[in-house]
Design a protein around this motif. Structure first.
Motif, mmCIF file in Angstrom:
data_model
loop_
_atom_site.group_PDB
_atom_site.id
_atom_site.type_symbol
_atom_site.label_atom_id
_atom_site.label_comp_id
_atom_site.label_asym_id
_atom_site.label_seq_id
_atom_site.Cartn_x
_atom_site.Cartn_y
_atom_site.Cartn_z
ATOM 1 N N GLY A 95 95.553 80.410 71.028
ATOM 2 C CA GLY A 95 96.228 79.121 71.190
ATOM 3 C C GLY A 95 95.469 78.002 70.515
ATOM 4 O O GLY A 95 96.061 77.132 69.854
ATOM 5 N N ASP A 99 96.555 75.664 67.304
ATOM 6 C CA ASP A 99 96.534 74.216 67.508
ATOM 7 C C ASP A 99 95.994 73.478 66.292
ATOM 8 O O ASP A 99 96.497 72.417 65.913
ATOM 9 C CB ASP A 99 95.683 73.889 68.743
ATOM 10 N N ILE A 112 100.944 76.148 72.254
ATOM 11 C CA ILE A 112 101.264 75.897 73.659
ATOM 12 C C ILE A 112 101.625 77.196 74.380
ATOM 13 O O ILE A 112 101.227 77.427 75.523
ATOM 14 C CB ILE A 112 102.411 74.884 73.788
ATOM 15 N N LEU A 115 98.323 79.067 74.962
ATOM 16 C CA LEU A 115 97.465 78.304 75.872
ATOM 17 C C LEU A 115 97.987 78.373 77.301
ATOM 18 O O LEU A 115 97.223 78.530 78.258
ATOM 19 C CB LEU A 115 97.381 76.846 75.419
ATOM 20 N N ARG A 116 99.308 78.268 77.441
ATOM 21 C CA ARG A 116 99.885 78.300 78.776
ATOM 22 C C ARG A 116 99.667 79.676 79.438
ATOM 23 O O ARG A 116 99.345 79.753 80.629
ATOM 24 C CB ARG A 116 101.381 77.983 78.720
ATOM 25 N N ALA A 119 96.076 79.738 80.420
ATOM 26 C CA ALA A 119 95.813 78.763 81.490
ATOM 27 C C ALA A 119 96.342 79.261 82.829
ATOM 28 O O ALA A 119 95.710 79.067 83.875
ATOM 29 C CB ALA A 119 96.438 77.421 81.137
ATOM 30 N N ALA A 126 91.408 77.046 78.101
ATOM 31 C CA ALA A 126 92.837 76.918 77.820
ATOM 32 C C ALA A 126 93.453 75.825 78.693
ATOM 33 O O ALA A 126 94.306 75.050 78.225
ATOM 34 C CB ALA A 126 93.549 78.249 78.062
ATOM 35 N N GLN A 127 93.042 75.757 79.947
ATOM 36 C CA GLN A 127 93.540 74.703 80.835
ATOM 37 C C GLN A 127 93.153 73.334 80.293
ATOM 38 O O GLN A 127 93.959 72.396 80.317
ATOM 39 C CB GLN A 127 92.978 74.903 82.241
ATOM 40 N N LEU A 130 95.204 72.632 77.072
ATOM 41 C CA LEU A 130 96.588 72.377 77.453
ATOM 42 C C LEU A 130 96.706 70.994 78.088
ATOM 43 O O LEU A 130 97.667 70.259 77.827
ATOM 44 C CB LEU A 130 97.069 73.456 78.428
ATOM 45 N N SER A 133 96.707 68.552 75.381
ATOM 46 C CA SER A 133 97.987 68.569 74.668
ATOM 47 C C SER A 133 99.007 67.690 75.362
ATOM 48 O O SER A 133 99.736 66.928 74.714
ATOM 49 C CB SER A 133 98.501 70.017 74.564
ATOM 50 N N TYR A 134 99.062 67.777 76.678
ATOM 51 C CA TYR A 134 99.992 66.931 77.431
ATOM 52 C C TYR A 134 99.538 65.470 77.445
ATOM 53 O O TYR A 134 100.362 64.553 77.456
ATOM 54 C CB TYR A 134 100.134 67.447 78.863
ATOM 55 N N TRP A 150 96.615 70.187 84.727
ATOM 56 C CA TRP A 150 95.825 71.221 84.063
ATOM 57 C C TRP A 150 94.351 70.858 84.025
ATOM 58 O O TRP A 150 93.475 71.721 84.174
ATOM 59 C CB TRP A 150 96.371 71.483 82.661
#
Length: 269
Positions: A95, A99, A112, A115-116, A119, A126-127, A130, A133-134, A150
């Motif tokens: 992930g 990215d 995503i 990563l999800r 996560a 990864a958490q 992520l 990312s948000y 996350w």
């Protein structure tokens, strides 16, 4: 060194199930002497047969250039195979590679996706990614509350980047109700793990009396620790706060910083 320890640990679980004790002992011996070519000879057949541990290990060796020429494309290949089998670490690494376009074509949606998956299995890095990312709307619609969700999961597992980010979220009220005491809590947790950004931010809280009692000595202490690592902002703030402190208080703060560093930043009072 960490990579070597990880490789030896994985080889222990790997070879204990697929080779004799003599073969495993031999693999440890050749690795400890730096004969990585032999390790690759042992890993490749297993990875090609679908052994997820071997696939993930090869991905990491190529990603870091550990015993092989660094090759992000080959790293992505082996991480992909392991990720498809559900390996959380490989999913997270893949992930991250999507990215930034490392060894693969940059693809926000693919990033995503992996990563999800990682996560959701509790992979801290990864958490954190992520959550970022948000936070910034990278590959997903910007969503501060989802970002906090996350980052909190990673922070509760000890992830310093997420602890610092969560501290800032509480400091400014981003995705959560503003709470300076919570900000101080998360900054301190990361600061005690040696995170320079959090140490500096904690110093600012002491300087301004946000969430904790204003204390120039402790503010100076944290600024001093970070300034000695080369942080220019900390140097400037340390110099500025020194103009409002007596010589004895500055000496006290410097001694506190010395003791704090000796204690690996734990329980710095």
């Amino acid at each position: 060194m960490r990579t070597r320890i990880l490789i030896l640990t994985i080889l222990l679980s790997l070879f204990s199930s697929v080779t004799s004790a003599d073969s495993f002992e031999n693999s440890l011996e050749v690795y400890s002497t730096g004969q990585h070519t032999k390790i690759l000879e042992l890993l490749y057949p297993l990875a090609e047969e679908g052994n997820v541990i071997a696939q993930g290990l090869l991905g990491q060796m190529y990603f870091r250039g550990e015993g092989v020429l660094q090759d992000y494309s080959k790293a992505a290949k082996w991480f992909s195979l392991a990720a498809e089998q559900g390996d959380a670490y490989s999913q997270g690494k893949l992930g991250g590679m999507y990215d930034v376009g490392l060894g693969v074509t940059k693809d926000g949606k693919e990033s995503i996706k992996w990563l999800r998956l990682a996560a959701e299995q509790g992979e801290i890095s990864a958490q954190t990614v992520l959550g970022m990312s948000y936070l910034y709307g990278n590959g997903v619609s910007q969503d501060y509350q989802e970002a906090v969700k996350w980052h909190r999961l990673a922070a509760e597992q000890g992830g310093t980047i997420s602890q610092n980010t969560l501290g800032s979220a509480y400091l400014y009220g981003v995705g959560v109700t503003q709470d300076h005491q919570e900000a101080a809590k998360w900054y301190r947790l990361a600061a005690e793990q040696g995170d320079a950004f959090s140490q500096y931010n904690l110093g600012l809280l002491y300087l301004n009396g946000q969430g904790i009692t204003q204390d120039y000595i402790r503010a100076y202490m944290w600024f001093d620790l970070v300034a000695n690592k080369g942080n220019l902002n900390a140097r400037e703030d340390r110099a500025r706060i020194a103009t409002e402190m007596s010589v004895s208080k500055i000496i006290n703060a410097q001694e506190m910083a010395r003791i704090c560093e000796m204690k690996s930043f734990k329980s710095c009072k």
